[in-house]
Design an enzyme around this catalytic site. Sequence first.
Site, mmCIF file in Angstrom:
data_model
loop_
_atom_site.group_PDB
_atom_site.id
_atom_site.type_symbol
_atom_site.label_atom_id
_atom_site.label_comp_id
_atom_site.label_asym_id
_atom_site.label_seq_id
_atom_site.Cartn_x
_atom_site.Cartn_y
_atom_site.Cartn_z
ATOM 1 N N HIS A 124 -5.039 2.736 -8.319
ATOM 2 C CA HIS A 124 -6.080 2.361 -9.295
ATOM 3 C C HIS A 124 -7.465 2.893 -8.939
ATOM 4 O O HIS A 124 -8.462 2.427 -9.484
ATOM 5 C CB HIS A 124 -6.122 0.834 -9.456
ATOM 6 C CG HIS A 124 -4.836 0.264 -9.973
ATOM 7 N ND1 HIS A 124 -4.493 -1.056 -9.807
ATOM 8 C CD2 HIS A 124 -3.810 0.836 -10.634
ATOM 9 C CE1 HIS A 124 -3.297 -1.271 -10.352
ATOM 10 N NE2 HIS A 124 -2.866 -0.138 -10.857
ATOM 11 N N GLY A 173 0.834 -9.676 -1.517
ATOM 12 C CA GLY A 173 -0.374 -10.121 -2.202
ATOM 13 C C GLY A 173 -0.627 -9.531 -3.573
ATOM 14 O O GLY A 173 -1.741 -9.186 -3.914
HETATM 15 N N1 APR Z 1 -1.998 -13.661 1.183
HETATM 16 C C1 APR Z 1 -0.974 -13.284 0.369
HETATM 17 N N2 APR Z 1 -1.028 -13.370 -0.993
HETATM 18 C C2 APR Z 1 -2.148 -13.882 -1.536
HETATM 19 C C3 APR Z 1 -3.247 -14.321 -0.753
HETATM 20 C C4 APR Z 1 -3.136 -14.196 0.668
HETATM 21 N N3 APR Z 1 -4.115 -14.577 1.492
HETATM 22 N N4 APR Z 1 -4.213 -14.806 -1.602
HETATM 23 C C5 APR Z 1 -3.738 -14.631 -2.875
HETATM 24 N N5 APR Z 1 -2.508 -14.093 -2.839
HETATM 25 C C6 APR Z 1 -1.682 -13.682 -3.977
HETATM 26 C C7 APR Z 1 -1.774 -14.534 -5.224
HETATM 27 O O1 APR Z 1 -0.837 -15.593 -5.195
HETATM 28 C C8 APR Z 1 -1.440 -13.528 -6.322
HETATM 29 O O2 APR Z 1 -0.046 -13.459 -6.533
HETATM 30 O O3 APR Z 1 -2.151 -12.406 -4.361
HETATM 31 C C9 APR Z 1 -1.910 -12.191 -5.739
HETATM 32 C C10 APR Z 1 -3.166 -11.603 -6.363
HETATM 33 O O4 APR Z 1 -2.870 -11.303 -7.696
HETATM 34 P P1 APR Z 1 -3.969 -10.668 -8.685
HETATM 35 O O5 APR Z 1 -5.231 -11.378 -8.532
HETATM 36 O O6 APR Z 1 -3.331 -10.623 -10.022
HETATM 37 O O7 APR Z 1 -4.177 -9.193 -8.118
HETATM 38 P P2 APR Z 1 -3.240 -7.896 -8.250
HETATM 39 O O8 APR Z 1 -1.816 -8.260 -8.332
HETATM 40 O O9 APR Z 1 -3.635 -6.978 -7.186
HETATM 41 O O10 APR Z 1 -3.722 -7.310 -9.680
HETATM 42 C C11 APR Z 1 -3.169 -6.101 -10.101
HETATM 43 O O11 APR Z 1 -4.662 -6.003 -11.956
HETATM 44 O O12 APR Z 1 -6.742 -6.593 -12.580
HETATM 45 C C12 APR Z 1 -5.948 -5.509 -12.334
HETATM 46 O O13 APR Z 1 -6.470 -3.327 -11.544
HETATM 47 C C13 APR Z 1 -6.467 -4.679 -11.166
HETATM 48 O O14 APR Z 1 -5.271 -3.785 -9.256
HETATM 49 C C14 APR Z 1 -5.437 -4.923 -10.058
HETATM 50 C C15 APR Z 1 -4.193 -5.268 -10.836
#
Ligand code: APR
Length: 260
Positions: free
Chosen positions: A130, A202
């Site tokens: 991204h 994560g």
């Molecule tokens: N350790 C492990 N997992 C964790 C932790 C932690 N300390 N803290 C949060 N999480 C988990 C949450 O439970 C959730 O499932 O990390 C995940 C974060 O999810 P999102 O906030 O949706 O982020 P992500 O999956 O990276 O989003 C994907 O969406 O908004 C767009 O482009 C953006 O790259 C991003 C994409």
Amino acid sequence: MDQARKLVGTARRILILTGAGVSAESGVPTFRGSDGLWRKHRPEQLATPQAFQSDPRLVWEWYGWRRELVGACRPNAAHAAIASLTLANEDARLVTQNVDGLHELALEEAAAQGPSPGMSIDRAAPIRLHGSLFRTRCTGCNDRTSDRHPVDAQSENSLPKCRKCAALLRPDVVWFGEALDPDILRNSMQAAERADVCLVVGTSALVHPAASLPLLTKQSGGVVVEVNTEPTPLTEIAALSIRGQAGQILPDLLGVEPGR
Ligand code: APR
């Protein structure tokens, strides 16, 4: 945990797919968690080409704020463990959805702690699906540049301009509704198909094509291991799904001493 350590420890080829959760312990807000960016801000207003078209100042103000916030964060033990693994194992690839640059910082720090045989930072560098908060792309000539400067978003005149053609620059990130770079996508899909183990750390696994990479590993005969504080849509296809914080689990899971 023993099973997971064995699966990862005996795998020939490993794909590590990370999301915002791997940076949560560094102080970087996730997108959909309780403190998530998308709880406070509307992605369609800030992370789409249409949003940038209609109000580039507002979009740059927000990316300037994220650059400053993330710029003050440091890699955590999860980033460090992944960096050590990808430096030591040439068949370990990291694909990240994150634009915060913390994997890259962790790699530099791990490499600075002394060379290991066959180590190559370039080879160990993450595949960034991204883009990056610390890069810009020109809306005119498409020139891409690294840029860690603070953003002056007071007016459209003060916004960053291209040094080559003076056109408006945009953050070099992939916005909703935009396609990923075809080479980057192909490389990450190949890494997923070739992997014996896909370690997913994560991510809420809601955004595609990133969320489909583990499925590719599974369809190609590999296994999926998930580390997340909560269940996700990938939990049901994972051979193992470990609940907990990445910074606490990964050093042990990857056999890296914490702080090493
Ligand atoms: N350790 C492990 N997992 C964790 C932790 C932690 N300390 N803290 C949060 N999480 C988990 C949450 O439970 C959730 O499932 O990390 C995940 C974060 O999810 P999102 O906030 O949706 O982020 P992500 O999956 O990276 O989003 C994907 O969406 O908004 C767009 O482009 C953006 O790259 C991003 C994409």
